[in-house]
Motif scaffolding. Structure first.
Motif, short mmCIF file in Angstrom:
data_model
loop_
_atom_site.label_atom_id
_atom_site.label_comp_id
_atom_site.label_asym_id
_atom_site.label_seq_id
_atom_site.Cartn_x
_atom_site.Cartn_y
_atom_site.Cartn_z
N SER A 26 -35.48 -15.52 -33.89
CA SER A 26 -36.45 -14.99 -32.68
C SER A 26 -35.45 -13.91 -31.72
N HIS A 53 -44.17 -18.49 -34.16
CA HIS A 53 -42.60 -18.04 -34.37
C HIS A 53 -42.83 -16.66 -35.43
N ILE A 108 -43.41 -13.77 -33.07
CA ILE A 108 -42.51 -13.40 -31.99
C ILE A 108 -41.03 -12.75 -32.75
N ILE A 109 -41.09 -13.31 -34.04
CA ILE A 109 -39.83 -12.53 -34.70
C ILE A 109 -40.41 -11.20 -35.13
N ARG A 153 -40.27 -9.01 -31.76
CA ARG A 153 -38.90 -8.78 -31.21
C ARG A 153 -38.44 -7.69 -32.31
#
Length: 523
Positions: free
Chosen positions: A99, A150, A153-154, A157
């Motif tokens: 992340s 998860h 978000i990864i 980002r």
């Protein structure tokens, strides 16, 4: 016309609009820090549900197959749970590291394409197109609470990192090209100032009682969409870079129109004359590829020194503090670590502003050495404070003070100076390739630290900053013996310094690469 009259409303609007990208860059760097525990708890919750589902399936399978024989070696439900717990903990560490670090992967990939996009579309259209990535990244993170958080978000980002990789080349290029000669240094420094302001704002809005809580953390991550939308609207009122119009497109009439808006005057002869000279120099000087930088003896040592300066900047441990400062302060025994993190952001912003004045007064090399030496001492004190914390509670204040001073020393030298020096090592021909590879190495270092720091902390514990101290010392010695001073020197003089440090007696090439350095726009 004196330098105070050249600051027009159009210039202010254009610079403000451009550095909104730099602000987003800083916001994206800092935003992941404060809500770390909240997001990890959410990851644990999401992964915990899937683990519970698997346990239920396993239990159902065991209950419905009573006729199957079981051997003494079969795993018991208890051992399954322990194993799954360990797997879950390592998964959470991995997902959290990704992340943080996926942002740097995006930046690393895109850092090669910022200048290319700016040349193909023009600076304004390139910034508009880049904002699509910013908005997509913000949307993915905004909806992360509703899906597999998860993964969202990864991904978000990573896409935001692509955007920041593009603008880290585009913004300095654009504001350098529209700034009057007398203000080019000060206006160019606003990019770095906007970055650190973005970091500070992300830390403030990340406070638990504002957005860094279990209910609103996804809004916090997606808030970078606000400056992106504002920038998209304002870009329609900003003039295109007159340098791009004149030098790249050969459209003198449009360049003059853009200059008249930026300067607030009908007399733009001086600017046009300067750009004509730059275009002539550029046409006389052949472009240099990234491979040629490493194969040509004229460029090999300057590019290796440039890369070492950027690697030194990243491996000094500064990003470890930006990304993980909240947990570092927690380890140091600070009761309200988030406020200490905001203090780091404030110190960072103040000393960035100070460095704008210092870098023009003192030499680049001497400031870099001062900064690195100070960081070495601070890293030692930081580690000593963390190691002795259990025996001497007041050591928490030693660690905290060391962190504040570490950030201050970073912004005095290793923060801004590698970008200045890389631009000054190379003339117009090799400079684009040198800046591209330097930006890539910077992002690559950022990625490695972001990905590995949590694992290194788990392995080294409170001794982790001794490791960074060793790295900083090595780079300080390298700088002392290998890096020449560049302030106030022509390219020929800098090249001669490199030959002297290399101990080579070869004569300088009379090639056109040795021409006048020209204004360092991509700082």
């Amino acid at each position: 016309m004196n330098e105070y009259q050249v600051v027009t409303g159009t210039l202010v609007l254009a610079v403000f609009t451009a550095v909104l990208s730099s602000f987003q860059f800083g916001y994206d760097i800092g935003v992941i820090n404060a809500p770390q525990q909240v997001i990890i708890t959410h990851y644990r919750h999401v992964l915990g549900i899937s683990l519970d589902d698997r346990k239920a399936i396993n239990n159902y399978a065991l209950n419905s197959t009573e006729e199957l024989p079981t051997s003494p070696g079969d795993p018991t439900p208890g051992s399954w749970t322990e194993e799954e717990t360990m797997t879950s903990a390592s998964l959470i560490t991995m997902f959290w590291s990704l992340s943080v670090s996926s942002f740097a992967v995006g930046g690393m990939i895109a850092s090669f394409f910022g200048g290319l996009l700016g040349d193909k579309l023009g600076r304004i259209k390139a910034l508009l197109v880049a904002n699509i990535l910013s908005l997509v990244g913000a949307l993915l993170m905004g909806f992360s609470k509703l899906g597999p958080s998860h993964i969202l978000i990864i991904s978000g980002r990573g896409i935001s990192g692509l955007y920041c990789g593009l603008i880290s080349g585009l913004v300095p290029m654009y504001i350098g090209e529209i700034a009057p000669i007398t203000l080019r240094g000060a206006i160019g420094a606003l990019h770095q100032l906007a970055v650190v302001t973005g970091i500070l704002i992300s830390q403030i809005v990340g406070l638990d009682f504002i957005l860094g809580n279990h209910e609103l953390w996804h809004i916090l991550l997606s808030l970078s969409a606000v400056p992106a939308i504002l920038q998209c609207l304002l870009l329609f009122f900003c003039p295109e870079s007159p340098r791009y119009l004149y030098i790249k497109l050969d459209e003198e009439a449009k360049a003059k129109k853009s200059l008249k808006r930026l300067r607030g005057s009908d007399d733009v002869t001086k600017d046009i004359t300067e750009m004509r000279k730059e275009r002539e120099e550029g046409s006389n000087e052949k472009k240099v590829s990234i491979i040629q930088l490493f194969t040509s003896s004229s460029y090999r040592q300057p590019i290796l020194v440039a890369l070492m300066l950027h690697v030194a900047q990243q491996f000094s441990g500064i990003n470890a503090i930006f990304y993980y400062s909240t947990s570092i302060f927690q380890t140091a025994g600070i009761s309200q670590p988030v406020y200490a993190t905001i203090g780091v952001g404030a110190v960072n912003t103040v000393f960035t502003a100070v460095s704008v004045f210092l870098v023009e007064k003192a030499g680049r090399r001497s400031l870099f050495l001062t900064g690195m030496s100070g960081m070495f001492v601070c890293a030692i004190f930081m580690s000593v404070g963390l190691v002795l914390l259990n025996k001497l509670p007041w050591m928490s204040y030693v660690s905290m003070t060391a962190i504040f001073l570490f950030v201050s020393f970073f912004e005095i030298g290793p923060g801004p100076i590698p970008w200045f020096m890389v631009a000054e090592f190379f003339s117009q021909g090799p400079r684009p390739a040198a800046l591209a590879i330097a930006a890539f190495s910077n992002w690559a270092g950022n990625f490695i630290v972001a990905l590995c720091f949590q694992y290194i902390v788990d392995f080294c514990g409170p001794y982790v900053f001794f490791l960074f101290a060793g790295v900083v010392l090595a780079f300080t010695l390298f700088t002392f013996f290998k890096v020449p001073e560049t302030k106030g020197k022509s390219f020929e003089e800098i090249a001669a310094e490199f030959r002297k440090k290399r101990g080579s007696a070869e004569m300088p090439k009379p090639a056109v690469e040795m021409e006048f350095l020209g204004p360092t726009e991509n700082i």
